[in-house]
Design a protein around this motif. Structure first.
Motif, PDB file in Angstrom:
ATOM      1  N   VAL A  99      -0.699 -10.160  11.565  1.00 33.06           N
ATOM      2  CA  VAL A  99      -0.894  -8.724  11.796  1.00 33.06           C
ATOM      3  C   VAL A  99       0.446  -8.122  12.230  1.00 33.06           C
ATOM      4  O   VAL A  99       1.183  -8.734  13.018  1.00 33.06           O
ATOM      5  N   GLY A 100       0.746  -6.953  11.699  1.00 30.44           N
ATOM      6  CA  GLY A 100       2.059  -6.335  11.940  1.00 30.44           C
ATOM      7  C   GLY A 100       2.177  -5.703  13.314  1.00 30.44           C
ATOM      8  O   GLY A 100       1.626  -4.633  13.561  1.00 30.44           O
ATOM      9  N   TYR A 101       2.911  -6.372  14.184  1.00 29.59           N
ATOM     10  CA  TYR A 101       3.221  -5.835  15.512  1.00 29.59           C
ATOM     11  C   TYR A 101       4.744  -5.837  15.683  1.00 29.59           C
ATOM     12  O   TYR A 101       5.306  -6.773  16.248  1.00 29.59           O
ATOM     13  N   PRO A 102       5.410  -4.788  15.205  1.00 30.15           N
ATOM     14  CA  PRO A 102       6.874  -4.795  15.194  1.00 30.15           C
ATOM     15  C   PRO A 102       7.514  -4.901  16.581  1.00 30.15           C
ATOM     16  O   PRO A 102       8.641  -5.395  16.695  1.00 30.15           O
ATOM     17  N   LEU A 103       6.792  -4.454  17.634  1.00 30.52           N
ATOM     18  CA  LEU A 103       7.423  -4.507  18.964  1.00 30.52           C
ATOM     19  C   LEU A 103       7.768  -5.942  19.351  1.00 30.52           C
ATOM     20  O   LEU A 103       8.684  -6.168  20.146  1.00 30.52           O
ATOM     21  N   LEU A 125     -10.082   0.493   5.625  1.00 29.00           N
ATOM     22  CA  LEU A 125     -10.050  -0.382   4.445  1.00 29.00           C
ATOM     23  C   LEU A 125      -9.447  -1.754   4.752  1.00 29.00           C
ATOM     24  O   LEU A 125      -9.336  -2.596   3.850  1.00 29.00           O
ATOM     25  N   HIS A 126      -9.060  -1.987   6.012  1.00 23.18           N
ATOM     26  CA  HIS A 126      -8.424  -3.271   6.351  1.00 23.18           C
ATOM     27  C   HIS A 126      -9.353  -4.451   6.073  1.00 23.18           C
ATOM     28  O   HIS A 126      -8.945  -5.457   5.499  1.00 23.18           O
ATOM     29  N   THR A 127     -10.616  -4.320   6.513  1.00 20.21           N
ATOM     30  CA  THR A 127     -11.516  -5.477   6.436  1.00 20.21           C
ATOM     31  C   THR A 127     -11.764  -5.885   4.986  1.00 20.21           C
ATOM     32  O   THR A 127     -11.541  -7.038   4.606  1.00 20.21           O
ATOM     33  N   ASP A 186      -6.066   0.505  -8.691  1.00 23.81           N
ATOM     34  CA  ASP A 186      -7.141  -0.281  -8.074  1.00 23.81           C
ATOM     35  C   ASP A 186      -6.531  -1.585  -7.541  1.00 23.81           C
ATOM     36  O   ASP A 186      -6.084  -2.426  -8.336  1.00 23.81           O
ATOM     37  N   TYR A 187      -6.522  -1.739  -6.230  1.00 21.01           N
ATOM     38  CA  TYR A 187      -5.827  -2.910  -5.675  1.00 21.01           C
ATOM     39  C   TYR A 187      -6.488  -4.239  -6.066  1.00 21.01           C
ATOM     40  O   TYR A 187      -5.839  -5.286  -6.034  1.00 21.01           O
ATOM     41  N   HIS A 188      -7.771  -4.201  -6.445  1.00 18.65           N
ATOM     42  CA  HIS A 188      -8.448  -5.443  -6.858  1.00 18.65           C
ATOM     43  C   HIS A 188      -7.740  -6.058  -8.064  1.00 18.65           C
ATOM     44  O   HIS A 188      -7.675  -7.274  -8.198  1.00 18.65           O
ATOM     45  N   ILE A 224       3.815   3.868   6.176  1.00 15.20           N
ATOM     46  CA  ILE A 224       4.345   2.562   6.576  1.00 15.20           C
ATOM     47  C   ILE A 224       4.479   1.619   5.373  1.00 15.20           C
ATOM     48  O   ILE A 224       5.337   0.737   5.357  1.00 15.20           O
ATOM     49  N   GLY A 225       3.641   1.825   4.353  1.00 12.86           N
ATOM     50  CA  GLY A 225       3.763   1.006   3.141  1.00 12.86           C
ATOM     51  C   GLY A 225       5.122   1.202   2.489  1.00 12.86           C
ATOM     52  O   GLY A 225       5.734   0.247   1.988  1.00 12.86           O
ATOM     53  N   LYS A 226       5.617   2.428   2.507  1.00  9.68           N
ATOM     54  CA  LYS A 226       6.942   2.698   1.917  1.00  9.68           C
ATOM     55  C   LYS A 226       8.033   2.001   2.728  1.00  9.68           C
ATOM     56  O   LYS A 226       9.009   1.483   2.172  1.00  9.68           O
ATOM     57  N   THR A 243      -6.511   3.283  20.396  1.00  8.62           N
ATOM     58  CA  THR A 243      -6.576   2.238  19.365  1.00  8.62           C
ATOM     59  C   THR A 243      -5.219   2.101  18.678  1.00  8.62           C
ATOM     60  O   THR A 243      -4.676   0.995  18.560  1.00  8.62           O
ATOM     61  N   ASP A 244      -4.674   3.220  18.239  1.00  3.60           N
ATOM     62  CA  ASP A 244      -3.464   3.193  17.405  1.00  3.60           C
ATOM     63  C   ASP A 244      -2.243   2.656  18.162  1.00  3.60           C
ATOM     64  O   ASP A 244      -1.567   1.739  17.689  1.00  3.60           O
ATOM     65  N   LEU A 245      -1.966   3.248  19.336  1.00  2.58           N
ATOM     66  CA  LEU A 245      -0.775   2.838  20.085  1.00  2.58           C
ATOM     67  C   LEU A 245      -1.113   1.792  21.141  1.00  2.58           C
ATOM     68  O   LEU A 245      -0.281   0.936  21.470  1.00  2.58           O
TER      69      LEU A 245
END
Ligand SMILES: NC(=O)c1ccc[n+]([C@@H]2O[C@H](COP(=O)([O-])OP(=O)(O)OC[C@H]3O[C@@H](n4cnc5c(N)ncnc54)[C@H](O)[C@@H]3O)[C@@H](O)[C@H]2O)c1
Length: 327
Positions: free
Chosen positions: A120-124, A76-78, A55-57, A14-16, A186-188
């Protein structure tokens, strides 16, 4: 108005999508990307992204960076969202908000404390057919909604995940419920609960029946019965078992009923659009959600319609569903 300087953290599936979409947004300059995979960083380099980090930091230390899109694995979200907020960056975080309610609360309170825009990403919520359904609900044309059906069936992690002709393994974290927080529910489930809450308001009770088609230690499909404070009730079916995505909502009210669907174009049409550098139909809502996030930063106009609080309510419903299981 100035362009927003944006970084993308996590360049997997999804990052791409987000990276490619951002390159089509006039209001955005993608100045940096981070991923532990060198291959993923090369992908970003090929699209002209100059500052690349394993390293994203380090990315978060960039002074001229306004905002980040975080599309890291859910465990890793939190830490990543809170780190970004503490560096004063606005954050667009992929769903689900976090693995559980406790982590979700920590993120929401960090957003408040640091005064950043958080979405938060909710495309629907950006699919035209579902937006149209919201207008119908609000106009009262359906009357009082009494019953609803929500379906979100997809391949989940079990699909051909990259723009490549060779098969790719499922990223391992997707099969570890300690890292995902849960399976298909959780996911869907968070997508569908969020959408139905948009139409029907808050949930008063929920029960779930979990299914294990592939015999993992997490559910790969689930059926929920959801009661809403407004008096409506819904049946929600979600599952990770089909290569043919089917996302739909049906609302039945005292005056009328309405249905809406979101489905991908054929694989050939999608591939052609990708080759031409255009956004395939299925991913246009993903473009719109990031555009909404960026507009929100640029206009500084109060809380986003998709706040962290809203996503936290979804996690609370899902936690109750796991607790109230029926056979
Ligand atoms: N909104 C949607 O419809 C949608 C669709 C798919 C995924 N998602 C969400 O997006 C998130 C990512 O899912 P995905 O399918 O893209 O996962 P993925 O495994 O394909 O991608 C994750 C990426 O993060 C990188 N990564 C892992 N650890 C890292 C670290 N410490 N630092 C930097 N990079 C690191 C990996 O190398 C990989 O490129 C999940 O939370 C998932 O729920 C949302």
């Amino acid at each position: 108005m100035e362009k927003i300087n944006l970084g993308v953290i996590g360049l997997g599936f999804i990052g791409k999508v987000h990276l490619r979409n951002c390159l089509n947004l006039k209001s955005v300059r993608v100045v940096a990307a981070a991923d532990t995979s060198k291959k993923a960083l090369n992908y970003a380099r090929a699209f002209g992204v100059k500052q690349l980090f394993t390293d994203y930091h380090e990315l978060l230390k960039l002074k001229d960076l306004d905002a980040v899109i975080i599309s890291l694995p859910t465990h890793l979200h939190t830490e990543s969202a809170i780190n970004a907020m503490e560096e004063g960056k606005h954050v667009f975080l992929e769903k689900p908000l976090a693995r559980n309610v406790k982590e979700g609360r920590e993120i929401v309170s960090a957003a408040r404390k640091n005064g950043v825009v958080f979405m938060v990403g909710y495309p629907l919520r950006f699919v035209p057919e579902f937006v149209n359904l919201k207008s119908q609900v609000e106009s009262g044309v359906l009357g009082d909604i009494q019953m609803a059906y929500g379906v979100d069936i997809a391949a989940g992690p079990f699909f051909h995940r990259a723009e490549s002709t060779t098969p790719r393994p499922v990223p391992e974290w997707w099969l570890n419920k300690e890292l995902t927080g849960g399976g298909a529910l959780t996911d869907l489930g968070c997508h569908m609960i969020n959408l139905l809450r948009w139409y029907l308001g808050e949930v008063s009770a929920v029960k779930a029946r979990l299914g294990y088609r592939y015999n993992f230690d997490f559910e790969d499909y689930a059926t929920c019965i959801v009661d809403f404070e407004c008096g409506a009730s819904a049946v929600v079916n979600v599952g990770w078992f089909s290569q043919s995505a089917a996302i739909s909502v049906e609302l039945h009210g005292t005056m009328s009923h309405a249905r809406a669907y979101h489905s991908p174009s054929s694989k050939v049409v999608t591939a052609i659009k990708l080759i031409l550098g255009r956004t395939p139909k299925f991913f246009i809502p993903y473009l719109k959600e990031v555009s909404h996030f960026v507009d929100h930063i640029r206009n500084d106009d109060g809380e986003s319609q998709l706040s962290g609080e809203d996503a936290l309510r979804d996690l609370e419903v899902i936690a109750k569903a796991y607790k109230n299981q029926v056979d």
